[in-house]
Write a protein that holds these residues in place. Sequence first.
Motif, PDB file in Angstrom:
ATOM      1  N   ALA A  53       0.862  -1.395  -0.064  1.00 30.10           N
ATOM      2  CA  ALA A  53       0.030   0.040  -0.154  1.00 30.10           C
ATOM      3  C   ALA A  53       0.866   1.194  -0.081  1.00 30.10           C
ATOM      4  O   ALA A  53       0.392   2.467  -0.072  1.00 30.10           O
ATOM      5  N   SER A  55       2.632   2.708  -2.057  1.00 27.54           N
ATOM      6  CA  SER A  55       2.434   3.701  -3.164  1.00 27.54           C
ATOM      7  C   SER A  55       1.327   4.494  -3.382  1.00 27.54           C
ATOM      8  O   SER A  55       1.267   5.602  -3.921  1.00 27.54           O
ATOM      9  N   THR A  56       0.347   4.200  -2.280  1.00 23.35           N
ATOM     10  CA  THR A  56      -1.050   4.885  -2.285  1.00 23.35           C
ATOM     11  C   THR A  56      -1.016   6.056  -1.401  1.00 23.35           C
ATOM     12  O   THR A  56      -1.711   6.819  -1.172  1.00 23.35           O
TER      13      THR A  56
END
Length: 137
Positions: A53, A55-56
């Motif tokens: 997660a 990269s979010t």
Amino acid sequence: MTGLGRIGAALAIAVAVGRVPARAGELDGGSRRLFVEHCAACHGRDGKGGGVAASTLRTPPPDLTRLARDNAGQFPLQRVMRTIDGRDVRPHGRRDMPMWGEEFAADYADPFRDQYGVRIKVRRLAEFVRSLQEPGE
């Protein structure tokens, strides 16, 4: 209370008061399990910040293996615990990292158990992060 129950209770008390080895992740699988369940999605299983997660997020998660090195060789236990708990650190705006203190408190109906149980989970997570530290330069 059974023998295993007494051992678990003794371990919980030891963790809560800080009488645990620096490499708490080696005591049992519970500390690692807490980390995998609550932290690894963003920080990665190795704590280096490469979780699925990551990269979010607006801000990339920090490399947790470098906290001691970046703090003059001392692991900042209290700061890590406050960051994990999140209830006494109210930043302005949105916080990508969940306030695990509030999340963990939802597991308890009794305010005393809430305070005690949350503290144990937060301490176990912080001790696990301590066990991930890479040697300084």
